[in-house]
Design a protein around this motif. Structure first.
Motif, PDB file in Angstrom:
ATOM      1  N   ASP A   1     -47.050 -26.550 -29.596  1.00  0.00           N
ATOM      2  CA  ASP A   1     -45.866 -27.379 -29.848  1.00  0.00           C
ATOM      3  C   ASP A   1     -45.129 -27.621 -28.532  1.00  0.00           C
ATOM      4  OD1 ASP A   1     -44.606 -26.986 -33.157  1.00  0.00           O
ATOM      5  OD2 ASP A   1     -46.613 -26.460 -32.493  1.00  0.00           O
ATOM      6  N   VAL A   2     -44.835 -26.534 -27.834  1.00  0.00           N
ATOM      7  CA  VAL A   2     -44.189 -26.589 -26.520  1.00  0.00           C
ATOM      8  C   VAL A   2     -45.046 -25.763 -25.576  1.00  0.00           C
ATOM      9  CG1 VAL A   2     -42.096 -26.148 -25.199  1.00  0.00           C
ATOM     10  CG2 VAL A   2     -41.921 -26.804 -27.604  1.00  0.00           C
ATOM     11  N   PRO A   3     -46.000 -26.384 -24.897  1.00  0.00           N
ATOM     12  CA  PRO A   3     -46.933 -25.638 -24.050  1.00  0.00           C
ATOM     13  C   PRO A   3     -46.217 -24.804 -22.993  1.00  0.00           C
ATOM     14  CG  PRO A   3     -47.721 -27.863 -24.388  1.00  0.00           C
ATOM     15  CD  PRO A   3     -46.339 -27.815 -24.962  1.00  0.00           C
ATOM     16  N   ILE A   4     -46.846 -23.700 -22.625  1.00  0.00           N
ATOM     17  CA  ILE A   4     -46.258 -22.750 -21.698  1.00  0.00           C
ATOM     18  C   ILE A   4     -46.000 -23.367 -20.319  1.00  0.00           C
ATOM     19  CG2 ILE A   4     -48.439 -21.831 -20.827  1.00  0.00           C
ATOM     20  CD1 ILE A   4     -47.146 -19.014 -20.967  1.00  0.00           C
ATOM     21  N   GLY A   5     -46.629 -24.494 -20.039  1.00  0.00           N
ATOM     22  CA  GLY A   5     -46.364 -25.192 -18.783  1.00  0.00           C
ATOM     23  C   GLY A   5     -44.910 -25.558 -18.607  1.00  0.00           C
ATOM     24  N   ASN A   6     -44.178 -25.735 -19.714  1.00  0.00           N
ATOM     25  CA  ASN A   6     -42.740 -25.998 -19.632  1.00  0.00           C
ATOM     26  C   ASN A   6     -42.005 -24.834 -18.985  1.00  0.00           C
ATOM     27  OD1 ASN A   6     -41.724 -28.577 -21.260  1.00  0.00           O
ATOM     28  ND2 ASN A   6     -43.511 -27.765 -22.346  1.00  0.00           N
ATOM     29  N   ALA A   7     -42.326 -23.617 -19.413  1.00  0.00           N
ATOM     30  CA  ALA A   7     -41.681 -22.433 -18.841  1.00  0.00           C
ATOM     31  C   ALA A   7     -42.054 -22.267 -17.373  1.00  0.00           C
ATOM     32  CB  ALA A   7     -42.071 -21.191 -19.637  1.00  0.00           C
TER      33      ALA A   7
ATOM     34  N   LEU B   1     -40.508 -22.592 -11.621  1.00  0.00           N
ATOM     35  CA  LEU B   1     -40.660 -23.181 -10.288  1.00  0.00           C
ATOM     36  C   LEU B   1     -39.357 -23.808  -9.807  1.00  0.00           C
ATOM     37  CD1 LEU B   1     -44.210 -24.816 -10.555  1.00  0.00           C
ATOM     38  CD2 LEU B   1     -43.555 -22.868  -9.119  1.00  0.00           C
ATOM     39  N   GLN B   2     -38.664 -24.493 -10.704  1.00  0.00           N
ATOM     40  CA  GLN B   2     -37.382 -25.088 -10.317  1.00  0.00           C
ATOM     41  C   GLN B   2     -36.363 -24.018  -9.945  1.00  0.00           C
ATOM     42  OE1 GLN B   2     -36.279 -27.794 -13.573  1.00  0.00           O
ATOM     43  NE2 GLN B   2     -36.766 -29.498 -12.212  1.00  0.00           N
ATOM     44  N   LEU B   3     -36.306 -22.960 -10.727  1.00  0.00           N
ATOM     45  CA  LEU B   3     -35.381 -21.874 -10.409  1.00  0.00           C
ATOM     46  C   LEU B   3     -35.747 -21.209  -9.079  1.00  0.00           C
ATOM     47  CD1 LEU B   3     -35.107 -20.281 -13.963  1.00  0.00           C
ATOM     48  CD2 LEU B   3     -33.290 -21.490 -12.763  1.00  0.00           C
ATOM     49  N   ALA B   4     -37.046 -20.996  -8.863  1.00  0.00           N
ATOM     50  CA  ALA B   4     -37.492 -20.360  -7.618  1.00  0.00           C
ATOM     51  C   ALA B   4     -37.134 -21.202  -6.405  1.00  0.00           C
ATOM     52  CB  ALA B   4     -38.993 -20.115  -7.674  1.00  0.00           C
ATOM     53  N   ALA B   5     -37.139 -22.524  -6.568  1.00  0.00           N
ATOM     54  CA  ALA B   5     -36.768 -23.406  -5.454  1.00  0.00           C
ATOM     55  C   ALA B   5     -35.314 -23.218  -5.050  1.00  0.00           C
ATOM     56  CB  ALA B   5     -37.024 -24.860  -5.840  1.00  0.00           C
ATOM     57  N   HIS B   6     -34.514 -22.641  -5.931  1.00  0.00           N
ATOM     58  CA  HIS B   6     -33.114 -22.338  -5.629  1.00  0.00           C
ATOM     59  C   HIS B   6     -32.922 -20.849  -5.331  1.00  0.00           C
ATOM     60  CE1 HIS B   6     -31.413 -26.286  -6.707  1.00  0.00           C
ATOM     61  NE2 HIS B   6     -32.366 -26.334  -7.622  1.00  0.00           N
ATOM     62  N   GLN B   7     -34.023 -20.159  -4.982  1.00  0.00           N
ATOM     63  CA  GLN B   7     -33.983 -18.723  -4.700  1.00  0.00           C
ATOM     64  C   GLN B   7     -33.421 -17.935  -5.891  1.00  0.00           C
ATOM     65  OE1 GLN B   7     -32.668 -20.965  -2.012  1.00  0.00           O
ATOM     66  NE2 GLN B   7     -34.885 -20.989  -1.666  1.00  0.00           N
TER      67      GLN B   7
ATOM     68  N   THR C   1     -32.784 -29.054 -16.511  1.00  0.00           N
ATOM     69  CA  THR C   1     -31.858 -28.007 -16.937  1.00  0.00           C
ATOM     70  C   THR C   1     -32.121 -26.701 -16.189  1.00  0.00           C
ATOM     71  OG1 THR C   1     -33.322 -27.383 -18.769  1.00  0.00           O
ATOM     72  CG2 THR C   1     -31.587 -28.990 -19.241  1.00  0.00           C
ATOM     73  N   CYS C   2     -33.257 -26.611 -15.505  1.00  0.00           N
ATOM     74  CA  CYS C   2     -33.592 -25.419 -14.713  1.00  0.00           C
ATOM     75  C   CYS C   2     -33.362 -25.643 -13.221  1.00  0.00           C
ATOM     76  CB  CYS C   2     -35.047 -25.023 -14.949  1.00  0.00           C
ATOM     77  SG  CYS C   2     -35.488 -24.751 -16.682  1.00  0.00           S
ATOM     78  N   ASP C   3     -32.839 -26.790 -12.853  1.00  0.00           N
ATOM     79  CA  ASP C   3     -32.703 -27.165 -11.444  1.00  0.00           C
ATOM     80  C   ASP C   3     -31.350 -26.706 -10.893  1.00  0.00           C
ATOM     81  OD1 ASP C   3     -33.249 -28.264  -9.009  1.00  0.00           O
ATOM     82  OD2 ASP C   3     -32.944 -30.345  -9.613  1.00  0.00           O
ATOM     83  N   TRP C   4     -31.162 -25.392 -10.809  1.00  0.00           N
ATOM     84  CA  TRP C   4     -29.914 -24.809 -10.322  1.00  0.00           C
ATOM     85  C   TRP C   4     -30.147 -23.340  -9.986  1.00  0.00           C
ATOM     86  CZ3 TRP C   4     -26.878 -21.394 -13.741  1.00  0.00           C
ATOM     87  CH2 TRP C   4     -27.500 -21.165 -14.982  1.00  0.00           C
ATOM     88  N   LYS C   5     -29.140 -22.683  -9.467  1.00  0.00           N
ATOM     89  CA  LYS C   5     -29.263 -21.276  -9.088  1.00  0.00           C
ATOM     90  C   LYS C   5     -28.338 -20.427  -9.942  1.00  0.00           C
ATOM     91  CE  LYS C   5     -29.034 -17.972  -5.275  1.00  0.00           C
ATOM     92  NZ  LYS C   5     -28.772 -17.756  -3.836  1.00  0.00           N
TER      93      LYS C   5
ATOM     94  N   VAL D   1     -32.317 -14.139 -15.448  1.00  0.00           N
ATOM     95  CA  VAL D   1     -32.971 -15.064 -16.369  1.00  0.00           C
ATOM     96  C   VAL D   1     -34.362 -14.549 -16.704  1.00  0.00           C
ATOM     97  CG1 VAL D   1     -33.795 -17.429 -16.724  1.00  0.00           C
ATOM     98  CG2 VAL D   1     -31.740 -17.020 -15.345  1.00  0.00           C
ATOM     99  N   ARG D   2     -34.735 -14.620 -17.958  1.00  0.00           N
ATOM    100  CA  ARG D   2     -36.115 -14.395 -18.397  1.00  0.00           C
ATOM    101  C   ARG D   2     -36.533 -15.573 -19.264  1.00  0.00           C
ATOM    102  NH1 ARG D   2     -37.026  -8.020 -20.203  1.00  0.00           N
ATOM    103  NH2 ARG D   2     -36.786  -7.117 -18.106  1.00  0.00           N
ATOM    104  N   LEU D   3     -37.734 -16.089 -19.017  1.00  0.00           N
ATOM    105  CA  LEU D   3     -38.266 -17.228 -19.756  1.00  0.00           C
ATOM    106  C   LEU D   3     -39.406 -16.736 -20.646  1.00  0.00           C
ATOM    107  CD1 LEU D   3     -38.450 -19.629 -16.681  1.00  0.00           C
ATOM    108  CD2 LEU D   3     -36.694 -19.657 -18.462  1.00  0.00           C
ATOM    109  N   TYR D   4     -39.204 -16.762 -21.955  1.00  0.00           N
ATOM    110  CA  TYR D   4     -40.197 -16.277 -22.911  1.00  0.00           C
ATOM    111  C   TYR D   4     -41.034 -17.454 -23.413  1.00  0.00           C
ATOM    112  CZ  TYR D   4     -37.360 -12.012 -23.000  1.00  0.00           C
ATOM    113  OH  TYR D   4     -36.667 -10.871 -22.647  1.00  0.00           O
TER     114      TYR D   4
END
Length: 419
Positions: free
Chosen positions: A364-370, A375-381, A345-349, A354-357
């Motif tokens: 429950d949802v480790p920060i590694g998810n964010a 990283l996926q967003l950065a790959a799309h500049q 869901t983050c694999d786009w530009k 965007v801010r990821l909190y």
């Protein structure tokens, strides 16, 4: 609207597992229908987002909104106005594309400009249908009341199978969560216009936990032109499981997710996803006895989280059969397909900011998810900061982040500082 049909509706309160407070008083308000039930010929995808009914469920002045938030340890400084909230019933489609209905909460400010920007708020994991935003004066309404009291309309879908929507909830089915969310925006547009508060078309998307992942997917859909009436202005998801394959599922086995949450989430996910991806024929192939005989009935939308947890094993290893415990660590076939259908869901530009909190102590949802999402967003500049809230747990990340998101949306709209 001379054809309004009035009825009495009592709203019941309920509380989530980690932050249960004293129950709020039930709300008794009149409701009205905006459109008749569709005929068989009308039940098609062309009618997605059509409003079936609107029922008032809350009316709070600014002081009452501040009290509601303060009782839940939420900062109140974004509050400017009172709020009115309505349950919308609207037409959408199920995971198979067949016509169905869903419900959601539309919240409007009692002041501010007549024409309103719109916030989409997508909620976190819920098993009991009456915990949904439109059904319960609960934590699920915090973002709605925060953002509406700051001067924006808020559309909060219950998702399929929660609130008053029929059928089981297809937990973590991203595609149907997005269609239900887009159709909720459409229903909100119609209802807000009829209530005299038309929408500008600008959408600010946020969501917590499961809803953080949905918010990213919804943002992608809007950015891709899912509806010409809406323009994505900002994305601010909180603690979303954006990477099941790479982060969330592995964290079940390496200690990053606590046992109680791990058992709860994986049971819910397996039961719901099996309806769509069919990786077991009998629960006994996946769950040990005695859990196999009861696990599916626990997720029937009528049990609360405490009941579900009491009915399951104390750890994932004790819950699952040895063969499936190993299979989950090395997923292939339909099991892997189910994970990947929720990922990327983050694999786009995004064109919008965007801010990821997230919280560093979230088990429950480790920060590694964010971080994976960033990283996926950065790959799309499309660089997006991970706003690390420090040593807070999963729910704590929501408590801290929700007011920050409202302030950020204020700032982007030119109403406040970038705090």
């Amino acid at each position: 609207m001379s054809d309004e049909r009035y009825k009495t509706q009592e709203e019941h309160t309920s509380w989530p597992i980690r932050k249960r407070l004293s129950a709020a008083a039930a709300i008794l308000l009149a409701g009205f229908a905006l459109a008749p039930v569709a005929t068989a010929a009308e039940r098609d995808t062309a009618h997605r987002g059509t409003v079936v009914s609107v029922t008032p469920v809350a009316d709070h002045d600014a002081g009452q909104v501040r009290e509601f938030l303060a009782e839940r340890d939420i900062a109140t400084d974004p509050v400017r106005y009172g709020v009115r909230a309505y349950r919308l019933t609207y037409r959408t489609v199920d995971p198979y594309g067949k016509p169905t209905t869903a419900t959601g909460l539309l919240t409007l400010p009692q002041g501010g400009t007549q024409q309103l920007d719109l916030v989409s708020d997508t909620h976190g994991t819920m098993v009991k249908r009456t915990y949904a935003p439109s059904a319960s004066e609960d934590f699920g309404r915090v973002p709605s009341y925060l953002n509406a009291s700051a001067g924006r309309a808020v559309a909060a879908p219950d998702y399929l199978g929660l609130g008053e929507g029929p059928g089981p909830h297809p937990y973590m089915d991203t595609r149907s969560a997005v269609t239900a969310s887009v159709d909720m925006l459409r229903a909100a547009r119609t209802a807000a216009d009829r209530l005299g508060r038309p929408l500008t078309g600008d959408v600010y998307a946020t969501g917590f936990s499961q809803g953080g992942q949905v918010a990213m997917a919804l943002g992608r859909a809007l950015d891709g032109g899912a509806d010409q009436h809406f323009r994505l202005k900002a994305l601010a998801p909180v603690s979303g499981p954006y990477d099941l394959e790479g982060q969330e599922v592995p964290a079940l086995f390496d200690g990053r997710i606590n046992d109680i949450s791990g058992v709860f989430y994986i049971s819910y996910w397996l039961v719901a996803q099996n309806r769509l991806h069919h990786f077991y024929k009998d629960p006994g192939e996946v769950f040990r006895a005695p859990y196999a005989s009861r696990v599916e009935s626990l997720f029937d939308g009528r049990h609360d989280e405490e009941d579900v947890i009491k009915g399951l094993a104390p750890s994932v290893k004790q819950l699952l059969t040895p063969a499936f415990y190993d299979r989950l660590q090395h997923p292939t076939g339909p099991l892997l397909d189910a994970m990947r259908s929720a990922d990327h869901t983050c694999d786009w530009k995004p064109d919008a900011p965007v801010r990821l909190y997230a919280g560093a102590a979230d088990t429950d949802v480790p920060i590694g998810n964010a971080r994976s999402c960033a990283l996926q967003l950065a790959a799309h500049q499309a660089p997006a900061p991970v706003v690390n809230q420090g040593e807070v747990d999963h729910f704590g990340s929501f408590v801290v982040s929700a007011p920050q998101v409202a302030r950020w949306f204020d700032a982007l709209a030119g109403r406040g500082s970038l705090r």
